[in-house]
Design an enzyme around this catalytic site. Structure first.
Site, PDB file in Angstrom:
ATOM      1  N   TYR A 141      -6.843   9.255   4.887  1.00 52.49           N
ATOM      2  CA  TYR A 141      -7.967   8.635   4.182  1.00 52.49           C
ATOM      3  C   TYR A 141      -9.147   8.386   5.121  1.00 52.49           C
ATOM      4  O   TYR A 141     -10.285   8.298   4.689  1.00 52.49           O
ATOM      5  CB  TYR A 141      -7.553   7.290   3.571  1.00 52.49           C
ATOM      6  CG  TYR A 141      -6.933   7.369   2.200  1.00 52.49           C
ATOM      7  CD1 TYR A 141      -5.891   8.252   1.933  1.00 52.49           C
ATOM      8  CD2 TYR A 141      -7.370   6.544   1.174  1.00 52.49           C
ATOM      9  CE1 TYR A 141      -5.306   8.300   0.677  1.00 52.49           C
ATOM     10  CE2 TYR A 141      -6.794   6.593  -0.084  1.00 52.49           C
ATOM     11  CZ  TYR A 141      -5.773   7.469  -0.326  1.00 52.49           C
ATOM     12  OH  TYR A 141      -5.206   7.513  -1.568  1.00 52.49           O
ATOM     13  N   LYS A 191       6.984  13.336   6.558  1.00 49.09           N
ATOM     14  CA  LYS A 191       7.125  14.791   6.376  1.00 49.09           C
ATOM     15  C   LYS A 191       7.281  15.377   7.775  1.00 49.09           C
ATOM     16  O   LYS A 191       6.511  16.234   8.209  1.00 49.09           O
ATOM     17  CB  LYS A 191       5.887  15.326   5.631  1.00 49.09           C
ATOM     18  CG  LYS A 191       5.990  16.766   5.192  1.00 49.09           C
ATOM     19  CD  LYS A 191       6.994  17.021   4.074  1.00 49.09           C
ATOM     20  CE  LYS A 191       7.159  18.511   3.823  1.00 49.09           C
ATOM     21  NZ  LYS A 191       8.250  18.820   2.873  1.00 49.09           N
ATOM     22  N   ASP A 223       9.158  14.598  -0.080  1.00 47.06           N
ATOM     23  CA  ASP A 223       9.470  15.350  -1.301  1.00 47.06           C
ATOM     24  C   ASP A 223      10.809  14.904  -1.881  1.00 47.06           C
ATOM     25  O   ASP A 223      10.959  14.692  -3.083  1.00 47.06           O
ATOM     26  CB  ASP A 223       9.417  16.870  -1.066  1.00 47.06           C
ATOM     27  CG  ASP A 223      10.131  17.317   0.204  1.00 47.06           C
ATOM     28  OD1 ASP A 223      10.555  16.456   1.004  1.00 47.06           O
ATOM     29  OD2 ASP A 223      10.273  18.541   0.402  1.00 47.06           O
ATOM     30  N   ASP A 247       0.238   6.003  -1.646  1.00 54.32           N
ATOM     31  CA  ASP A 247      -0.626   6.098  -2.832  1.00 54.32           C
ATOM     32  C   ASP A 247       0.103   6.866  -3.933  1.00 54.32           C
ATOM     33  O   ASP A 247       0.178   6.432  -5.084  1.00 54.32           O
ATOM     34  CB  ASP A 247      -1.932   6.821  -2.453  1.00 54.32           C
ATOM     35  CG  ASP A 247      -2.842   7.009  -3.658  1.00 54.32           C
ATOM     36  OD1 ASP A 247      -3.046   6.029  -4.407  1.00 54.32           O
ATOM     37  OD2 ASP A 247      -3.333   8.138  -3.865  1.00 54.32           O
ATOM     38  N   ASP A 251       2.305   5.273  -7.591  1.00 52.08           N
ATOM     39  CA  ASP A 251       2.045   5.625  -8.995  1.00 52.08           C
ATOM     40  C   ASP A 251       3.324   6.135  -9.659  1.00 52.08           C
ATOM     41  O   ASP A 251       3.623   5.819 -10.807  1.00 52.08           O
ATOM     42  CB  ASP A 251       0.967   6.719  -9.109  1.00 52.08           C
ATOM     43  CG  ASP A 251      -0.441   6.140  -9.217  1.00 52.08           C
ATOM     44  OD1 ASP A 251      -0.672   5.036  -8.682  1.00 52.08           O
ATOM     45  OD2 ASP A 251      -1.308   6.791  -9.832  1.00 52.08           O
TER      46      ASP A 251
END
Ligand code: IPM
Ligand code: MG
Length: 359
Positions: A141, A191, A223, A247, A251
């Site tokens: 970000y 990751k 993942d 983020d 959700d």
């Protein structure tokens, strides 16, 4: 210490849900004779409209001087093609950065009464109680270099995932500490099979774990984590994530609770903390009085808990929300086809009514 709270309603459904949150805040302040001063400012798309700036310096200054900020949501499609620094989202990102709010806490709790509201099977979501600890002012970000350019091969857009060891250490500590008042299990998401930044993340988190012998740490690839959240969400206690993975996964995890309209969040790390619902602007229902205010009301509970050290007030609000859900009061986002649906006002009135019944 200031007892001022700055309210930043922002865009979309932000103003409706923040107004509901403020009613609960005022009711609580009155009940407990707390002298809380509330100031309100426009930010995001409304900041651009009013001042030509998504986060005017005077608003940032007011936030710095306050004890806590209650924010609705920011984003407005009309400004989608604005340059990066003039987008509504910039207000939120800059506010987090300027206030030093490196830790975002997103509790994902499946209310008993809402086990049927999730698109997942009740037996999968029942009893889910996860805390997502998301790094908030680093990573992709904010990483440099970033940009949009035209080069000889064509147009190019690029961002950088950058993490320093001290940034990873401090967020890892927040996760380990938080786990001590829960299940003492931290799952760190990365990751590391592809990204160097994730390799560092994994090794710094493992080092930090040495100071917390009473907490168990495991690592999971992002993942796989996305899949496990749907398949067996109860396995998780605290999920420790980078800015972007947090983020996305928050959700996804929101849907375990039935609706993203249920999730509060607290951003901490500086002197002033920021509280906001996890949901966005919901432009499709904005201004219609239909939005679920519970995420903002639950954010007000977090505000009392973390910024005013008033566990009693936080509990009272959370109990009133629980009672309201048990009574079957539903906004559209958490309703089954057979349920009667209320709007923002109806939901708020039920919560206020239940608050009046507690002590
Ligand atoms: C969130 C939001 C923000 C983010 C946006 C509005 C910038 O999606 O708080 O999750 O990506 O952090
Ligand atoms: Mg988000």
């Amino acid at each position: 210490m200031s007892s001022r709270v700055v309210a930043l309603p922002g865009d979309g459904i932000g103003p409706e849900v923040v107004e509901a949150g403020l009613e609960v805040l005022r009711e609580s302040a009155k009940k407990y004779a707390l002298d809380i001063e509330i100031e309100q400012y426009a930010i995001g798309g409304r900041g651009i409209e009013e001042y030509g700036d998504p986060l005017p310096p005077a608003v940032l200054e007011a936030c710095r001087k306050s004890r806590a900020v209650l924010l609705g949501s920011v984003g407005d499609a009309r400004y989608d093609s604005n340059p990066h620094h003039l987008r509504p989202e910039r207000a939120l990102l800059q506010l987090r950065k300027e206030l030093g709010l490196f830790a975002n806490l997103r509790p994902i709790k499946c209310h008993e009464a809402l086990t049927f509201a999730s698109p997942l099977k009740p037996e999968i979501v029942k009893g889910v109680d996860i805390l997502i600890v998301r790094e908030l002012i680093g990573g992709i970000y904010f990483g440099e270099p970033r940009g949009l350019e035209t080069r000889s091969q064509g147009r190019v857009g690029f961002n950088s995932e950058v993490y320093y060891d001290f940034e990873i250490q401090r967020i890892a500590r927040v996760a380990f500490e938080a786990s001590r008042s829960r299940g003492r299990r931290v799952t760190s998401v990365d990751k590391s099979n592809v990204l160097e930044s994730s390799q560092l993340w994994r090794s710094v988190v493992s080092e930090a774990a040495n100071e917390y012998a009473d907490v168990s740490l495991s690592h999971i690839l992002v993942d796989n984590c996305a899949m496990q959240l749907i398949a067996r969400p109860r396995q998780f206690d605290v999920l420790l994530c980078t800015n972007m993975f947090g983020d996305i996964l928050s959700d996804e995890a929101a849907m375990l609770t039935g609706s993203i309209g249920m999730l509060p969040s607290a951003s901490v790390g500086g002197e002033t903390a920021l509280y906001e619902p996890v949901h966005g602007t919901a432009p499709d229902i904005a201004g219609k009085g239909k939005a679920n205010p519970l995420a903002t009301i639950a954010s007000v509970a977090l505000l009392f808990r973390h910024s005013f050290q008033r566990e009693d007030i936080a509990r009272r609000i959370e109990t009133a929300v629980e009672m309201t859900l048990n009574q079957g009061v539903r906004t559209a986002d958490i309703a089954l086809p057979s349920d009667q649906v209320v709007g923002t006002r109806g939901m708020l009135d039920s919560v206020l009514e239940n608050l009046s019944l507690i002590r």
